[in-house]
Motif scaffolding. Structure first.
Motif, short mmCIF file in Angstrom:
data_model
loop_
_atom_site.label_atom_id
_atom_site.label_comp_id
_atom_site.label_asym_id
_atom_site.label_seq_id
_atom_site.Cartn_x
_atom_site.Cartn_y
_atom_site.Cartn_z
N ALA A 171 45.79 52.55 43.23
CA ALA A 171 44.38 52.96 43.28
C ALA A 171 43.52 52.00 42.46
O ALA A 171 42.42 51.62 42.89
N LEU A 172 44.00 51.61 41.29
CA LEU A 172 43.26 50.64 40.46
C LEU A 172 43.12 49.31 41.19
O LEU A 172 42.06 48.69 41.18
N PHE A 173 44.20 48.88 41.82
CA PHE A 173 44.15 47.60 42.53
C PHE A 173 43.20 47.67 43.72
O PHE A 173 42.39 46.75 43.93
N GLU A 174 43.26 48.74 44.49
CA GLU A 174 42.35 48.90 45.62
C GLU A 174 40.90 48.87 45.16
O GLU A 174 40.04 48.26 45.80
N GLY A 175 40.63 49.52 44.01
CA GLY A 175 39.28 49.51 43.45
C GLY A 175 38.84 48.10 43.07
O GLY A 175 37.69 47.71 43.30
N SER A 176 39.76 47.33 42.51
CA SER A 176 39.43 45.94 42.12
C SER A 176 39.17 45.08 43.35
O SER A 176 38.29 44.21 43.33
N VAL A 177 39.93 45.30 44.42
CA VAL A 177 39.72 44.54 45.65
C VAL A 177 38.32 44.83 46.21
O VAL A 177 37.62 43.93 46.66
N LYS A 178 37.90 46.09 46.15
CA LYS A 178 36.56 46.45 46.64
C LYS A 178 35.46 45.82 45.79
O LYS A 178 34.44 45.38 46.32
N LYS A 179 35.69 45.79 44.47
CA LYS A 179 34.67 45.22 43.57
C LYS A 179 34.61 43.70 43.62
O LYS A 179 33.55 43.11 43.51
N GLY A 210 43.47 28.79 44.52
CA GLY A 210 43.19 30.18 44.20
C GLY A 210 43.57 31.12 45.32
O GLY A 210 43.43 30.79 46.50
N ILE A 211 44.07 32.30 44.94
CA ILE A 211 44.36 33.36 45.90
C ILE A 211 43.48 34.53 45.49
O ILE A 211 43.55 35.01 44.37
N THR A 212 42.63 34.98 46.40
CA THR A 212 41.66 36.03 46.08
C THR A 212 42.30 37.41 46.06
O THR A 212 43.43 37.61 46.55
N PHE A 213 41.56 38.36 45.52
CA PHE A 213 42.00 39.76 45.52
C PHE A 213 42.32 40.23 46.94
O PHE A 213 43.34 40.87 47.18
N THR A 214 41.43 39.90 47.89
CA THR A 214 41.63 40.33 49.28
C THR A 214 42.89 39.70 49.87
O THR A 214 43.66 40.37 50.56
N GLN A 215 43.10 38.42 49.60
CA GLN A 215 44.30 37.75 50.12
C GLN A 215 45.58 38.35 49.53
O GLN A 215 46.56 38.55 50.24
N ILE A 216 45.55 38.64 48.22
CA ILE A 216 46.72 39.26 47.59
C ILE A 216 46.97 40.63 48.20
O ILE A 216 48.11 41.00 48.51
N ARG A 217 45.91 41.40 48.41
CA ARG A 217 46.05 42.74 49.01
C ARG A 217 46.71 42.65 50.38
O ARG A 217 47.61 43.42 50.71
N THR A 218 46.27 41.71 51.20
CA THR A 218 46.86 41.52 52.53
C THR A 218 48.34 41.21 52.41
O THR A 218 49.17 41.78 53.12
N LYS A 219 48.69 40.33 51.49
CA LYS A 219 50.10 39.96 51.28
C LYS A 219 50.92 41.15 50.78
O LYS A 219 52.07 41.34 51.19
#
Length: 195
Positions: free
Chosen positions: A6-14, A31-40
């Motif tokens: 949940a914390l990570f999902e919140g960080s991806v949104k922010k 660099g690998i962005t929050f969104t790219q890491i989430r997808t992976k």
């Protein structure tokens, strides 16, 4: 209190386009962005789900620091699995096998640089179903898969697995077990600290 997913999902949104990890590739940091890491993370979680990883399973993680380490740990958390991080400085086979057996690990994710250690104790850790190997191992033995193959398998099955992954991470409670971290064991067998 929130859960790690949940914390990570919140960080991806922010911070969707902010760089989360810098990693050196072909001599340059990229660099690998929050969104790219989430997808992976979601794709690897899907691949681990296809292997049979279930909520509550313990997975040993034995690798040097790299983006795949972070992605692996988060993928475990999204499935409700428990990470058992192991130090790459453990060179004594009995110390490594003790931790894997004591934590009741069903799976291992390791780097190609640590694979020989795992192979050296295979007889002692017979309950381990699959060893997922990061990097580029020269060859694979029985019950070994490359990280890339698990990841690509997960990518192909995202349509089917995505709703299950979302339901799993949203079902995790703040007091659920996430990590078993072992002490050094200098005076006796190491103790597994349940976090």
């Amino acid at each position: 209190m929130k859960t790690i997913p949940a914390l990570f999902e919140g960080s991806v949104k922010k911070f969707p386009n902010n760089v989360l990890v810098w990693e050196k590739s072909k001599g340059k940091y990229q660099g690998i962005t929050f969104t790219q890491i989430r997808t992976k993370v979601h794709r690897l979680a899907s691949g681990l789900m296809n292997l049979g990883v279930q909520k509550g399973d313990r997975i040993a993680l034995l690798a040097e620091g790299r983006s795949e380490w972070l992605i692996s740990e988060l993928a475990m958390f999204y499935l409700g699995a428990i990470n058992v991080p192991l130090s790459i400085k453990i060179n004594e086979p009995s110390e490594l096998s003790f931790r894997i057996k004591h934590a009741e690990c069903k799976w291992i994710i390791c780097s190609d640089g640590q694979l020989q250690k795992v192979r050296g104790i295979k007889k002692e850790i017979s309950k381990v179903k699959t060893v997922v190997v990061m990097g580029y191992p020269e060859d694979l033995e029985k019950r070994e898969r490359t990280y890339e193959s698990v990841y690509l398998d997960g990518k192909k099955s995202m349509d089917k697995n995505s709703p299950k992954i979302d339901a799993l991470w949203q079902s995790i409670q703040p007091d659920d077990l996430a990590n078993i971290s072992y002490t050094s064991g200098t005076t006796a067998d190491p103790k597994g600290i349940m976090l």
